[in-house]
Design a protein around this motif. Structure first.
Motif, PDB file in Angstrom:
ATOM      1  N   ASP A 361     -18.484  88.041 -53.126  1.00 18.57           N
ATOM      2  CA  ASP A 361     -18.878  86.635 -53.144  1.00 18.57           C
ATOM      3  C   ASP A 361     -18.229  85.909 -51.972  1.00 18.57           C
ATOM      4  OD1 ASP A 361     -20.167  87.346 -55.399  1.00 18.57           O
ATOM      5  OD2 ASP A 361     -18.794  86.371 -56.791  1.00 18.57           O
ATOM      6  N   GLU A 362     -19.012  85.129 -51.288  1.00 24.14           N
ATOM      7  CA  GLU A 362     -18.564  84.476 -50.056  1.00 24.14           C
ATOM      8  C   GLU A 362     -17.710  83.250 -50.367  1.00 24.14           C
ATOM      9  OE1 GLU A 362     -20.527  82.680 -45.926  1.00 24.14           O
ATOM     10  OE2 GLU A 362     -21.769  83.555 -47.505  1.00 24.14           O
ATOM     11  N   GLY A 363     -16.526  83.185 -49.738  1.00 24.60           N
ATOM     12  CA  GLY A 363     -15.645  82.026 -49.850  1.00 24.60           C
ATOM     13  C   GLY A 363     -15.224  81.693 -51.263  1.00 24.60           C
ATOM     14  N   MET A 364     -14.968  82.683 -52.096  1.00 22.16           N
ATOM     15  CA  MET A 364     -14.668  82.406 -53.500  1.00 22.16           C
ATOM     16  C   MET A 364     -13.227  81.944 -53.693  1.00 22.16           C
ATOM     17  SD  MET A 364     -15.462  84.826 -56.755  1.00 22.16           S
ATOM     18  CE  MET A 364     -15.477  84.137 -58.413  1.00 22.16           C
ATOM     19  N   TRP A 365     -12.296  82.540 -53.000  1.00 17.15           N
ATOM     20  CA  TRP A 365     -10.888  82.161 -53.159  1.00 17.15           C
ATOM     21  C   TRP A 365     -10.274  81.924 -51.794  1.00 17.15           C
ATOM     22  CZ3 TRP A 365      -6.899  80.165 -55.342  1.00 17.15           C
ATOM     23  CH2 TRP A 365      -5.612  80.485 -54.930  1.00 17.15           C
ATOM     24  N   ASN A 366      -9.724  80.732 -51.630  1.00 19.58           N
ATOM     25  CA  ASN A 366      -8.988  80.383 -50.419  1.00 19.58           C
ATOM     26  C   ASN A 366      -9.857  80.486 -49.170  1.00 19.58           C
ATOM     27  OD1 ASN A 366      -6.753  79.385 -49.183  1.00 19.58           O
ATOM     28  ND2 ASN A 366      -5.525  81.230 -49.352  1.00 19.58           N
ATOM     29  N   GLY A 367     -11.168  80.243 -49.327  1.00 18.17           N
ATOM     30  CA  GLY A 367     -12.076  80.285 -48.202  1.00 18.17           C
ATOM     31  C   GLY A 367     -12.415  81.672 -47.711  1.00 18.17           C
ATOM     32  N   ARG A 368     -12.057  82.725 -48.449  1.00 19.74           N
ATOM     33  CA  ARG A 368     -12.304  84.095 -48.028  1.00 19.74           C
ATOM     34  C   ARG A 368     -13.287  84.772 -48.973  1.00 19.74           C
ATOM     35  NH1 ARG A 368      -6.331  86.460 -47.785  1.00 19.74           N
ATOM     36  NH2 ARG A 368      -6.512  85.719 -49.920  1.00 19.74           N
ATOM     37  N   ASP A 369     -14.008  85.763 -48.445  1.00 22.93           N
ATOM     38  CA  ASP A 369     -14.889  86.566 -49.282  1.00 22.93           C
ATOM     39  C   ASP A 369     -14.045  87.410 -50.233  1.00 22.93           C
ATOM     40  OD1 ASP A 369     -16.805  85.438 -47.748  1.00 22.93           O
ATOM     41  OD2 ASP A 369     -17.253  87.218 -46.567  1.00 22.93           O
ATOM     42  N   THR A 370     -14.485  87.499 -51.470  1.00 25.21           N
ATOM     43  CA  THR A 370     -13.682  88.138 -52.508  1.00 25.21           C
ATOM     44  C   THR A 370     -14.562  89.055 -53.338  1.00 25.21           C
ATOM     45  OG1 THR A 370     -12.330  86.134 -52.605  1.00 25.21           O
ATOM     46  CG2 THR A 370     -12.048  87.730 -54.384  1.00 25.21           C
ATOM     47  N   TYR A 371     -14.049  90.253 -53.607  1.00 26.80           N
ATOM     48  CA  TYR A 371     -14.740  91.189 -54.497  1.00 26.80           C
ATOM     49  C   TYR A 371     -14.556  90.733 -55.946  1.00 26.80           C
ATOM     50  CZ  TYR A 371     -15.166  94.509 -50.626  1.00 26.80           C
ATOM     51  OH  TYR A 371     -15.478  95.114 -49.449  1.00 26.80           O
ATOM     52  N   VAL A 372     -15.643  90.791 -56.689  1.00 28.55           N
ATOM     53  CA  VAL A 372     -15.633  90.376 -58.088  1.00 28.55           C
ATOM     54  C   VAL A 372     -16.324  91.463 -58.900  1.00 28.55           C
ATOM     55  CG1 VAL A 372     -16.270  88.587 -59.743  1.00 28.55           C
ATOM     56  CG2 VAL A 372     -15.738  87.967 -57.385  1.00 28.55           C
ATOM     57  N   LYS A 373     -15.742  91.800 -60.039  1.00 30.32           N
ATOM     58  CA  LYS A 373     -16.330  92.762 -60.974  1.00 30.32           C
ATOM     59  C   LYS A 373     -16.817  92.026 -62.204  1.00 30.32           C
ATOM     60  CE  LYS A 373     -13.865  95.490 -63.589  1.00 30.32           C
ATOM     61  NZ  LYS A 373     -12.951  96.531 -64.083  1.00 30.32           N
ATOM     62  N   TRP A 374     -18.063  92.252 -62.580  1.00 33.61           N
ATOM     63  CA  TRP A 374     -18.641  91.570 -63.729  1.00 33.61           C
ATOM     64  C   TRP A 374     -19.684  92.482 -64.380  1.00 33.61           C
ATOM     65  CZ3 TRP A 374     -23.924  90.253 -62.843  1.00 33.61           C
ATOM     66  CH2 TRP A 374     -24.322  90.359 -61.509  1.00 33.61           C
ATOM     67  N   SER A 375     -20.047  92.154 -65.592  1.00 41.77           N
ATOM     68  CA  SER A 375     -20.991  92.967 -66.361  1.00 41.77           C
ATOM     69  C   SER A 375     -22.396  92.429 -66.173  1.00 41.77           C
ATOM     70  CB  SER A 375     -20.620  92.952 -67.849  1.00 41.77           C
ATOM     71  OG  SER A 375     -19.324  93.478 -68.048  1.00 41.77           O
ATOM     72  N   GLY A 376     -23.354  93.350 -66.094  1.00 37.44           N
ATOM     73  CA  GLY A 376     -24.750  92.955 -65.928  1.00 37.44           C
ATOM     74  C   GLY A 376     -25.635  94.146 -65.635  1.00 37.44           C
ATOM     75  N   ALA A 377     -26.916  93.889 -65.515  1.00 40.57           N
ATOM     76  CA  ALA A 377     -27.885  94.935 -65.184  1.00 40.57           C
ATOM     77  C   ALA A 377     -27.873  95.182 -63.685  1.00 40.57           C
ATOM     78  CB  ALA A 377     -29.274  94.527 -65.654  1.00 40.57           C
ATOM     79  N   PRO A 378     -27.961  96.430 -63.250  1.00 42.04           N
ATOM     80  CA  PRO A 378     -27.913  96.736 -61.803  1.00 42.04           C
ATOM     81  C   PRO A 378     -29.220  96.408 -61.096  1.00 42.04           C
ATOM     82  CG  PRO A 378     -28.173  98.753 -63.041  1.00 42.04           C
ATOM     83  CD  PRO A 378     -28.037  97.665 -64.062  1.00 42.04           C
ATOM     84  N   LEU A 379     -29.583  95.134 -61.051  1.00 42.42           N
ATOM     85  CA  LEU A 379     -30.809  94.725 -60.374  1.00 42.42           C
ATOM     86  C   LEU A 379     -30.601  94.780 -58.861  1.00 42.42           C
ATOM     87  CD1 LEU A 379     -31.774  91.635 -62.578  1.00 42.42           C
ATOM     88  CD2 LEU A 379     -32.579  94.006 -62.781  1.00 42.42           C
ATOM     89  N   GLY A 380     -31.527  95.397 -58.176  1.00 36.15           N
ATOM     90  CA  GLY A 380     -31.437  95.538 -56.732  1.00 36.15           C
ATOM     91  C   GLY A 380     -30.812  96.828 -56.265  1.00 36.15           C
ATOM     92  N   PHE A 381     -30.261  97.628 -57.170  1.00 36.11           N
ATOM     93  CA  PHE A 381     -29.634  98.875 -56.752  1.00 36.11           C
ATOM     94  C   PHE A 381     -30.680  99.848 -56.189  1.00 36.11           C
ATOM     95  CE2 PHE A 381     -28.280 103.230 -57.575  1.00 36.11           C
ATOM     96  CZ  PHE A 381     -27.005 103.243 -57.030  1.00 36.11           C
ATOM     97  N   GLY A 382     -31.844  99.918 -56.830  1.00 36.87           N
ATOM     98  CA  GLY A 382     -32.880 100.855 -56.377  1.00 36.87           C
ATOM     99  C   GLY A 382     -33.420 100.518 -55.002  1.00 36.87           C
ATOM    100  N   SER A 383     -33.584  99.221 -54.696  1.00 37.68           N
ATOM    101  CA  SER A 383     -34.100  98.845 -53.379  1.00 37.68           C
ATOM    102  C   SER A 383     -33.039  98.998 -52.294  1.00 37.68           C
ATOM    103  CB  SER A 383     -34.616  97.407 -53.419  1.00 37.68           C
ATOM    104  OG  SER A 383     -33.597  96.530 -53.840  1.00 37.68           O
ATOM    105  N   GLN A 384     -31.783  98.758 -52.634  1.00 38.89           N
ATOM    106  CA  GLN A 384     -30.728  98.888 -51.636  1.00 38.89           C
ATOM    107  C   GLN A 384     -30.465 100.347 -51.282  1.00 38.89           C
ATOM    108  OE1 GLN A 384     -28.160  95.043 -53.271  1.00 38.89           O
ATOM    109  NE2 GLN A 384     -27.096  96.781 -52.432  1.00 38.89           N
ATOM    110  N   ILE A 385     -30.550 101.256 -52.244  1.00 37.34           N
ATOM    111  CA  ILE A 385     -30.248 102.658 -51.970  1.00 37.34           C
ATOM    112  C   ILE A 385     -31.309 103.294 -51.077  1.00 37.34           C
ATOM    113  CG2 ILE A 385     -31.448 103.785 -53.868  1.00 37.34           C
ATOM    114  CD1 ILE A 385     -27.812 104.436 -52.882  1.00 37.34           C
ATOM    115  N   GLN A 386     -32.524 102.698 -51.046  1.00 31.39           N
ATOM    116  CA  GLN A 386     -33.606 103.246 -50.231  1.00 31.39           C
ATOM    117  C   GLN A 386     -33.676 102.625 -48.841  1.00 31.39           C
ATOM    118  OE1 GLN A 386     -37.430 103.795 -52.571  1.00 31.39           O
ATOM    119  NE2 GLN A 386     -36.324 102.477 -54.008  1.00 31.39           N
TER     120      GLN A 386
END
Length: 748
Positions: A361-386
């Protein structure tokens, strides 16, 4: 005498005037005046007798003539007027000429006492010199006033550090990191690449697609390498004096030797016909890559091989069939490794029905991009892998330039030198030098090895689109379950104080823990069922910076928190209490219960944190468990808490909320809890991006250098200098950096 005269005037009743009459007369005259008021004119005092008076005028002024009324004067009475010695109120006389219209703009007020008098001409009056304003002096005066104001308020806060409330807050509230404002960026950041429009197929369906025909492709790749090494042997044997069949050593067998090399190259192209056709068709789709240069080099080498017998000047020199065959072999190997890695990633992503998703996520903490882990359906995984990988996106830019250089240089070295019969030789040399062996290995080799490592941890990268945004300077959010997954925190004992029932204390404590979203919810949920208690309905829920919670349950104030929080809220604690990690509960200002906890750190947490910190990624503790603070991690588990960031409680709740918006581009899919798969993905994605980009850049550089050298040698017509053996050595040397960089990806 004047006194007797005044008494006589006062005794005369006919000349007395009342105050009301005087005011009424002045009031009527004031109403007759126009809106524009003029200054009051005071005429000089006339002497009592009609003669000249002894009046001394102010020097430089001339007495004005008395105003002559237009109406005839009435004869004066002999009776002396009592108001003769007073100054009469001036009566405005009509002007002979009309007043000029007022000029535009603001005019000075006529009634102002500071109005500047108009100086008549010829009057010797020297105006008072006005002081010029100095901007430097004005600035110094402004700074001096600022300094005086600062000095007046300098010692207002003196002695505040000795206040009791300040001392208690510093002692019991854990330190937090304030969020800094991001520095202004002078270069605008380019928007991230949007996901491709490939169909978003489920991971299970993609796994079956990539599994289909993979074993057969692996077998064909092995056969292609065997044929290519056979062709390589026949190519370098004359140079290295290696043994050959006697039939090929005869002078009349030169043509047969060339046909043998051409036949082996044709067999290689037939075994990898799908890879060759894909590279050739990409030329017409304007999506050229290294496989396109490989396909053209095979075609040019094959055409050059079958035309050499008809050219008298080149019968003694061998074609570049071995270089083209090896380029074809490594292209098939890179394709196989990429497909295998995609198959592993899709299988891992399909292992869990509701996996964890990782986004940047862009600019989430202290103006820096930050990795976030959350639960959900993997929408977009199939199009990105191809989508296209990072090396292909770089080669889509460099390979068209290489192809144009090959055409231009070949024409200059053959037709430009009046040697059109060498056109196929020049094309074969330049195209073989540009078709690097490591073209398709730049992504396939590190991607396959990293996918296998991540699969063991239960993680899968979502293609190159999820990797491209990674880099140094990012942060990674760590929650309660990341540091202490379920099972790592256990209940060590319960103690209830006063007359409070155990069921009530457990119920209210479990209710506040549940509403806070703490990682202790599972522990207190099991305790709730074991004690037969129930969750309660609470109001006015609040989280405190000091490490505690509060709420109103059935008109009773309930406080739940750490020992420091209870001291801060002035709750009486038992003497000699030595419980380090516990949950305290107080009802209406009285301690009700203590729940001792035992925290265990998994063996994979410390190396995972060290790997994150070594790769310049800042851990951000977005924990909701009030016991998990940097001091506890540093003192008990010896973790590098000084390199972690600890936001305030309000920001921790915002950062760890599940209903916040996330980036639509997935970085990875996790099938397991804990910090180990999380850190594997975060660190591995950054290293993969660096490895692919550096390998592709070196491959493109080597291809450009090879084309320039081939052009120089073909332009000079030196057939012996550009022998197949020398070209193979050059191409093999540029393959070494790709193997070394790909092996670096997994070393963390």
């Amino acid at each position: 005498m004047p006194k007797d005269r005044d008494d006589k005037q006062n005794r005369d009743s006919d000349l007395e005037f009342s105050l009301e009459e005087i005011l009424a007369e002045y009031h009527l005259k004031a109403q007759e005046e126009p809106e524009e008021k003029l200054p009051i004119y005071l005429p000089p005092k006339q002497p009592e007798s009609g003669g000249k008076g002894s009046v001394v005028h102010f020097p430089g002024t001339q007495p004005e003539p008395p105003v002559t009324p237009e109406e005839p004067e009435e004869p004066e009475e002999e009776t002396h007027d009592p108001l003769e010695d007073t100054i009469p109120f001036p009566i405005r006389q009509p002007l002979e000429e009309p007043l000029p219209p007022p000029p535009d703009g603001p005019q000075p007020r006529p009634w102002s006492l500071f109005r500047r008098r108009q100086i008549p001409e010829g009057e010797n009056v020297v105006p008072f010199p006005e002081e010029e304003k100095n901007p430097v002096a004005a600035g110094l005066d402004h700074l001096k006033r600022k300094a005086d104001e600062y000095a007046d308020h300098m010692f207002e806060e003196e002695g505040a550090e000795h206040d009791e409330e300040v001392r208690r807050a510093e002692e019991f509230i854990p330190g937090v990191d304030e969020e800094e404002e991001p520095l202004p960026s002078y270069r605008e950041r380019k928007p991230r690449r949007k996901p491709p429009r490939a169909p978003d197929l489920p991971p299970q369906q993609l796994f079956r697609r990539y599994s289909k025909g993979l074993k057969a492709f692996r077998l064909r790749t092995i056969l292609v390498f065997l044929v290519a090494f056979t062709l390589l042997y026949f190519t370098v044997a004359p140079t290295l004096n290696l043994p050959l069949p006697p039939l090929l050593l005869e002078e009349e067998a030169k043509t047969l030797y060339l046909y043998l090399l051409g036949g082996l190259l044709a067999l290689v192209m037939l075994l990898g016909i799908d890879v060759w056709l894909r590279g050739f068709l990409q030329i017409f789709l304007l999506r050229m890559g290294m496989d396109s240069l490989m396909a053209l080099s095979c075609a040019a080498a094959l055409a050059d091989t079958f035309t050499i017998p008809y050219l008298d000047g080149r019968k003694e020199f061998l074609p570049y069939c071995a270089a083209a065959a090896l380029a074809m072999s490594f292209s098939m190997l890179g394709t196989y490794l990429k497909q295998k890695g995609q198959r592993i990633a899709c299988r891992t992503a399909a292992a869990a029905p509701e996996p964890y998703l990782v986004t940047l996520d862009e600019g989430m903490w202290n103006g820096r991009d930050t990795y976030v882990k959350w639960s959900g359906a993997p929408l977009g995984f199939g199009s990105q892998i191809q989508s296209d990988d990072g090396a292909e996106r770089i080669f889509h830019i460099t390979t068209p330039l290489l192809f144009l250089c090959c055409l231009a240089f070949s024409a200059l070295a053959s037709v430009g030198r009046e040697r059109p019969e060498d056109l196929l030789w020049c094309l074969s040399a330049t195209l073989s030098a540009s078709a690097s062996f490591s073209g398709l290995l730049c992504y396939g080799l590190p991607w396959n090895s990293l996918a296998q490592r991540l699969a063991k941890s239960g993680a899968a990268l979502a293609g190159w689109d999820g990797v491209i945004g990674t880099g140094r300077g990012c942060g990674v959010l760590l929650t309660d379950t990341d540091l202490f997954p379920p099972g790592m925190v256990s209940l060590n004992g319960i103690k209830v104080f006063g007359d409070f029932p155990v069921e009530k204390v457990v119920g209210v404590t479990a209710t506040l823990i549940r509403d806070s979203g703490s990682g202790l919810e599972k522990v207190f949920y099991d305790l709730l069922h074991a004690q037969g208690a129930l969750y309660r309905r609470c109001t006015d829920f609040c989280c405190y910076e000091g490490g505690g919670l509060s709420a109103i349950i059935r008109n009773e104030q309930v406080l739940v928190g750490s020992a420091s929080f209870m001291n801060l809220m002035e709750i009486t604690m038992p003497q000699g209490l030595k419980v380090k990690n516990a949950v305290f509960c107080a009802i209406d200002g009285e301690l009700a219960g203590i729940f001792a906890l035992n925290y265990k750190l998994h063996s994979s947490v410390e190396p995972a944190l060290n790997a994150i910190i070594r790769n310049r990624i800042a851990p951000v503790l977005a924990t909701r468990d009030f016991n998990i603070i940097p001091a506890m991690l540093r003192q008990r588990f010896k973790l590098p808490a000084d390199k972690m960031e600890f936001p305030p409680v309000v920001r921790r709740i915002e950062l760890s909320a599940q209903d916040q918006e996330h980036c639509p581009i997935l970085c990875a899919v996790l099938c397991r809890q804990g910090l180990s798969p999380y850190s594997e993905v975060v660190v591995g994605a950054g290293r993969l991006r660096k490895a692919v980009q550096s390998s592709a850049a070196l491959t493109s550089l080597g291809a450009f250098i090879g084309v320039l050298l081939a052009f120089y040698i073909t332009f000079s017509g030196s057939y012996a200098s550009l022998s197949p053996f020398n070209l193979l050595v050059f191409l093999t040397m540029w393959l070494v950096p790709t193997w070394l960089i790909s092996g670096w990806v997994n070393r963390y």
